[in-house]
Design a protein around this motif. Structure first.
Motif, PDB file in Angstrom:
ATOM      1  N   ASP A   1       0.822  -1.231   0.000  1.00 26.46           N
ATOM      2  CA  ASP A   1       0.000   0.000   0.000  1.00 26.46           C
ATOM      3  C   ASP A   1       0.847   1.268   0.000  1.00 26.46           C
ATOM      4  O   ASP A   1       0.516   2.253  -0.665  1.00 26.46           O
ATOM      5  CB  ASP A   1      -0.901   0.048   1.251  1.00 26.46           C
ATOM      6  CG  ASP A   1      -2.047  -0.940   1.135  1.00 26.46           C
ATOM      7  OD1 ASP A   1      -2.278  -1.452   0.010  1.00 26.46           O
ATOM      8  OD2 ASP A   1      -2.691  -1.217   2.165  1.00 26.46           O
ATOM      9  N   ASP A   2       1.943   1.217   0.774  1.00 22.05           N
ATOM     10  CA  ASP A   2       2.771   2.428   0.861  1.00 22.05           C
ATOM     11  C   ASP A   2       3.458   2.712  -0.477  1.00 22.05           C
ATOM     12  O   ASP A   2       3.548   3.868  -0.899  1.00 22.05           O
ATOM     13  CB  ASP A   2       3.812   2.248   1.973  1.00 22.05           C
ATOM     14  CG  ASP A   2       4.615   3.520   2.162  1.00 22.05           C
ATOM     15  OD1 ASP A   2       3.978   4.572   2.389  1.00 22.05           O
ATOM     16  OD2 ASP A   2       5.856   3.473   2.035  1.00 22.05           O
ATOM     17  N   LEU A   3       3.895   1.641  -1.155  1.00 20.56           N
ATOM     18  CA  LEU A   3       4.530   1.825  -2.474  1.00 20.56           C
ATOM     19  C   LEU A   3       3.497   2.389  -3.470  1.00 20.56           C
ATOM     20  O   LEU A   3       3.801   3.287  -4.259  1.00 20.56           O
ATOM     21  CB  LEU A   3       5.112   0.491  -2.968  1.00 20.56           C
ATOM     22  CG  LEU A   3       5.794   0.519  -4.342  1.00 20.56           C
ATOM     23  CD1 LEU A   3       6.960   1.519  -4.360  1.00 20.56           C
ATOM     24  CD2 LEU A   3       6.311  -0.867  -4.726  1.00 20.56           C
ATOM     25  N   ILE A   4       2.291   1.866  -3.409  1.00 23.73           N
ATOM     26  CA  ILE A   4       1.224   2.372  -4.287  1.00 23.73           C
ATOM     27  C   ILE A   4       1.041   3.875  -4.049  1.00 23.73           C
ATOM     28  O   ILE A   4       1.005   4.674  -4.981  1.00 23.73           O
ATOM     29  CB  ILE A   4      -0.109   1.618  -4.026  1.00 23.73           C
ATOM     30  CG1 ILE A   4      -0.001   0.186  -4.542  1.00 23.73           C
ATOM     31  CG2 ILE A   4      -1.295   2.354  -4.667  1.00 23.73           C
ATOM     32  CD1 ILE A   4      -1.262  -0.653  -4.418  1.00 23.73           C
ATOM     33  N   ARG A   5       0.973   4.244  -2.785  1.00 26.93           N
ATOM     34  CA  ARG A   5       0.733   5.658  -2.436  1.00 26.93           C
ATOM     35  C   ARG A   5       1.872   6.546  -2.966  1.00 26.93           C
ATOM     36  O   ARG A   5       1.629   7.582  -3.577  1.00 26.93           O
ATOM     37  CB  ARG A   5       0.609   5.774  -0.902  1.00 26.93           C
ATOM     38  CG  ARG A   5       0.202   7.144  -0.393  1.00 26.93           C
ATOM     39  CD  ARG A   5       0.360   7.258   1.121  1.00 26.93           C
ATOM     40  NE  ARG A   5       1.695   6.944   1.609  1.00 26.93           N
ATOM     41  CZ  ARG A   5       2.757   7.737   1.486  1.00 26.93           C
ATOM     42  NH1 ARG A   5       2.654   8.897   0.894  1.00 26.93           N
ATOM     43  NH2 ARG A   5       3.939   7.344   1.948  1.00 26.93           N
ATOM     44  N   ARG A   6       3.127   6.080  -2.784  1.00 31.50           N
ATOM     45  CA  ARG A   6       4.271   6.915  -3.193  1.00 31.50           C
ATOM     46  C   ARG A   6       4.426   6.960  -4.718  1.00 31.50           C
ATOM     47  O   ARG A   6       4.764   7.987  -5.290  1.00 31.50           O
ATOM     48  CB  ARG A   6       5.560   6.397  -2.534  1.00 31.50           C
ATOM     49  CG  ARG A   6       5.603   6.701  -1.030  1.00 31.50           C
ATOM     50  CD  ARG A   6       6.886   6.262  -0.360  1.00 31.50           C
ATOM     51  NE  ARG A   6       7.062   4.822  -0.346  1.00 31.50           N
ATOM     52  CZ  ARG A   6       8.029   4.169  -0.979  1.00 31.50           C
ATOM     53  NH1 ARG A   6       8.941   4.824  -1.672  1.00 31.50           N
ATOM     54  NH2 ARG A   6       8.123   2.845  -0.925  1.00 31.50           N
ATOM     55  N   ALA A   7       4.161   5.827  -5.382  1.00 28.82           N
ATOM     56  CA  ALA A   7       4.327   5.785  -6.845  1.00 28.82           C
ATOM     57  C   ALA A   7       3.203   6.549  -7.545  1.00 28.82           C
ATOM     58  O   ALA A   7       3.366   7.031  -8.675  1.00 28.82           O
ATOM     59  CB  ALA A   7       4.369   4.337  -7.315  1.00 28.82           C
ATOM     60  N   ARG A   8       2.085   6.675  -6.862  1.00 25.04           N
ATOM     61  CA  ARG A   8       0.922   7.329  -7.466  1.00 25.04           C
ATOM     62  C   ARG A   8       1.138   8.846  -7.633  1.00 25.04           C
ATOM     63  O   ARG A   8       0.614   9.461  -8.571  1.00 25.04           O
ATOM     64  CB  ARG A   8      -0.273   7.069  -6.534  1.00 25.04           C
ATOM     65  CG  ARG A   8      -1.596   7.290  -7.166  1.00 25.04           C
ATOM     66  CD  ARG A   8      -2.653   7.192  -6.076  1.00 25.04           C
ATOM     67  NE  ARG A   8      -3.914   7.623  -6.599  1.00 25.04           N
ATOM     68  CZ  ARG A   8      -4.856   6.794  -7.020  1.00 25.04           C
ATOM     69  NH1 ARG A   8      -4.692   5.504  -6.936  1.00 25.04           N
ATOM     70  NH2 ARG A   8      -5.983   7.267  -7.497  1.00 25.04           N
ATOM     71  N   ILE A   9       1.915   9.431  -6.710  1.00 28.23           N
ATOM     72  CA  ILE A   9       2.086  10.898  -6.712  1.00 28.23           C
ATOM     73  C   ILE A   9       2.669  11.391  -8.051  1.00 28.23           C
ATOM     74  O   ILE A   9       2.075  12.251  -8.712  1.00 28.23           O
ATOM     75  CB  ILE A   9       2.927  11.349  -5.486  1.00 28.23           C
ATOM     76  CG1 ILE A   9       2.171  10.977  -4.193  1.00 28.23           C
ATOM     77  CG2 ILE A   9       3.256  12.838  -5.553  1.00 28.23           C
ATOM     78  CD1 ILE A   9       3.004  11.070  -2.913  1.00 28.23           C
ATOM     79  N   PRO A  10       3.834  10.845  -8.510  1.00 32.15           N
ATOM     80  CA  PRO A  10       4.374  11.340  -9.800  1.00 32.15           C
ATOM     81  C   PRO A  10       3.529  10.930 -11.007  1.00 32.15           C
ATOM     82  O   PRO A  10       3.567  11.606 -12.046  1.00 32.15           O
ATOM     83  CB  PRO A  10       5.776  10.714  -9.862  1.00 32.15           C
ATOM     84  CG  PRO A  10       5.718   9.523  -8.971  1.00 32.15           C
ATOM     85  CD  PRO A  10       4.752   9.868  -7.880  1.00 32.15           C
ATOM     86  N   ILE A  11       2.762   9.835 -10.878  1.00 35.00           N
ATOM     87  CA  ILE A  11       1.882   9.445 -11.999  1.00 35.00           C
ATOM     88  C   ILE A  11       0.716  10.441 -12.079  1.00 35.00           C
ATOM     89  O   ILE A  11       0.320  10.883 -13.158  1.00 35.00           O
ATOM     90  CB  ILE A  11       1.349   7.997 -11.837  1.00 35.00           C
ATOM     91  CG1 ILE A  11       2.490   6.986 -11.790  1.00 35.00           C
ATOM     92  CG2 ILE A  11       0.400   7.649 -12.980  1.00 35.00           C
ATOM     93  CD1 ILE A  11       2.050   5.542 -11.545  1.00 35.00           C
ATOM     94  N   GLN A  12       0.194  10.806 -10.914  1.00 36.07           N
ATOM     95  CA  GLN A  12      -0.913  11.773 -10.895  1.00 36.07           C
ATOM     96  C   GLN A  12      -0.448  13.120 -11.466  1.00 36.07           C
ATOM     97  O   GLN A  12      -1.178  13.772 -12.217  1.00 36.07           O
ATOM     98  CB  GLN A  12      -1.436  11.927  -9.452  1.00 36.07           C
ATOM     99  CG  GLN A  12      -2.770  12.641  -9.365  1.00 36.07           C
ATOM    100  CD  GLN A  12      -3.838  12.024 -10.268  1.00 36.07           C
ATOM    101  OE1 GLN A  12      -4.103  10.824 -10.183  1.00 36.07           O
ATOM    102  NE2 GLN A  12      -4.437  12.825 -11.157  1.00 36.07           N
ATOM    103  N   ARG A  13       0.814  13.508 -11.132  1.00 35.79           N
ATOM    104  CA  ARG A  13       1.352  14.772 -11.695  1.00 35.79           C
ATOM    105  C   ARG A  13       1.349  14.693 -13.218  1.00 35.79           C
ATOM    106  O   ARG A  13       0.997  15.636 -13.910  1.00 35.79           O
ATOM    107  CB  ARG A  13       2.783  15.016 -11.196  1.00 35.79           C
ATOM    108  CG  ARG A  13       2.811  15.567  -9.805  1.00 35.79           C
ATOM    109  CD  ARG A  13       4.182  16.164  -9.443  1.00 35.79           C
ATOM    110  NE  ARG A  13       4.224  16.367  -8.012  1.00 35.79           N
ATOM    111  CZ  ARG A  13       5.033  15.726  -7.159  1.00 35.79           C
ATOM    112  NH1 ARG A  13       5.935  14.873  -7.607  1.00 35.79           N
ATOM    113  NH2 ARG A  13       4.967  15.955  -5.869  1.00 35.79           N
ATOM    114  N   MET A  14       1.769  13.516 -13.744  1.00 37.58           N
ATOM    115  CA  MET A  14       1.752  13.327 -15.201  1.00 37.58           C
ATOM    116  C   MET A  14       0.338  13.506 -15.749  1.00 37.58           C
ATOM    117  O   MET A  14       0.126  14.226 -16.732  1.00 37.58           O
ATOM    118  CB  MET A  14       2.260  11.921 -15.554  1.00 37.58           C
ATOM    119  CG  MET A  14       1.940  11.526 -16.991  1.00 37.58           C
ATOM    120  SD  MET A  14       2.449   9.864 -17.429  1.00 37.58           S
ATOM    121  CE  MET A  14       1.032   8.914 -16.904  1.00 37.58           C
ATOM    122  N   MET A  15      -0.627  12.869 -15.108  1.00 38.93           N
ATOM    123  CA  MET A  15      -2.022  12.946 -15.579  1.00 38.93           C
ATOM    124  C   MET A  15      -2.481  14.413 -15.586  1.00 38.93           C
ATOM    125  O   MET A  15      -3.140  14.863 -16.511  1.00 38.93           O
ATOM    126  CB  MET A  15      -2.948  12.133 -14.677  1.00 38.93           C
ATOM    127  CG  MET A  15      -2.637  10.663 -14.624  1.00 38.93           C
ATOM    128  SD  MET A  15      -2.935   9.843 -16.187  1.00 38.93           S
ATOM    129  CE  MET A  15      -3.338   8.217 -15.641  1.00 38.93           C
TER     130      MET A  15
END
Ligand code: 13P
Ligand code: SF4
Length: 322
Positions: free
Chosen positions: A305-319
């Protein structure tokens, strides 16, 4: 890689039905599943898919679907991105060993060191990387939005671009930004031969050469058009030209032929006389494995879960930036 990616072998079915297409359609309904496929998948897998697209389009679909299960016919980093964007859903992949040379050539501990050596730099990282590397990055990009994202970064902010050096050098040239580039390559796109391409062009003088930006600069220099897989597809659909030499993985030709049956598509030749213009990772997925993963609900992408949360931040910036 097997252990790392949780490829569970259990007492599940290994039998392949004769009517495999019908069974896949039935399982899709039963599971309320969406089948997403990348353009480099085998044509029969593309034909079964609810949506076929490039990395960015597939990520968007994965984040917006209301299906309970995402069956991802692509490579591991793509399925992992789908899980990061839709963590509450079950994400299945036909073959857990479907990796990517770019992702494998950029291990998280080395990438972390690279970042630490350049603390002032902003890390823009190509989506072809592991979730750990994404979590260490500032912004993720794909080949279809990288230029747009780089142009939004203030001129005085230095950039680290990872892990594809060909895409990085292409973007450097295109945007005029002086970026520090990780020296990774795609084993498929680096094999195209500029010499053979020139020879092929002499045999088909009316053909347009179109290339993915993961190709070497000497190949890109020959191209009439450069773009992501979906941009290449759009280009052939909209062009008045009738013949094209395709410098990317051959799987994309299936959609080109389907939408433009009167046009001619010639795969660009690799350096050696091999099938190196086919991605060996993408081609690990087969119809049989697709059926079995839906039937047995494994291999499944499982993430912390923690990896998902951290990896999501730069992906969301891309979106948000594309
Ligand atoms: P696209 O995002 O252009 O589909 O590229 C993905 C890829 O892996 C190219 O080798
Ligand atoms: Fe990775 Fe290259 Fe295969 Fe794309 S074609 S998935 S970049 S190895």
């Amino acid at each position: 890689m097997q252990g790392k990616f949780n490829n569970i072998a259990d007492a599940s079915t290994t039998e392949i039905p004769l009517n495999i297409e019908d069974e896949i359609i039935r399982l899709k309904k039963e599971l309320n599943a969406i089948l997403l496929a990348h353009y480099y998948q085998e044509s029969e897998i593309q034909d079964m898919a609810d949506f076929v697209g490039d990395s960015l389009e597939l990520s968007r679909r994965a984040s917006s679907t209301d299906a309970n299960v995402i069956v991802f016919a692509g490579v591991h980093f793509m399925a992992e991105t789908a899980k990061i964007l839709s963590p509450q859903k079950k994400v299945l992949i036909p073959d857990m060993n479907a990796g990517c040379s770019l992702a494998e050539g950029c291990p998280a501990p080395l990438f972390k060191k690279f970042r630490e050596q350049h603390p002032e730099h902003l890390a823009i990282t190509y989506i072809n990387c592991s979730a750990e590397v994404k979590a260490l990055s500032d912004i993720i990009c794909t080949s279809s939005n990288a230029e747009k994202i780089i142009r939004q970064i203030p001129e005085d902010k230095p950039i680290l671009f990872s892990p594809d050096r060909n895409l990085g050098n292409y973007l450097k040239k295109k945007t005029g930004r002086d970026m520090l580039i990780w020296q990774g390559t795609c084993i498929v796109h680096e094999t195209f031969s500029a010499k053979k391409l020139i020879h092929l062009k002499s045999l088909y003088p009316k053909a347009a050469i179109i290339a993915h930006p993961e190709c070497e600069e000497v190949v890109l220099d020959q191209a009439d058009f450069i773009g992501s897989t979906s941009a290449l597809l759009r280009y052939v659909q909209q062009s008045s030209i009738g013949e094209f030499i395709i410098a990317t993985e051959t799987g994309i030709i299936h959609q080109m032929e389907k939408s433009c049956p009167d046009k001619i598509f010639i795969p660009a030749p690799p350096e050696e006389s091999c099938a190196c213009n086919q991605c060996p990772y993408m081609k690990l997925n087969t119809m049989d494995k697709l059926y079995l993963c839906m039937k047995n609900l494994t291999p499944e992408i499982i993430m912390d879960d923690d990896l998902i949360r951290r990896a999501r931040i730069p992906i969301q910036r891309m979106m948000d930036m594309s």
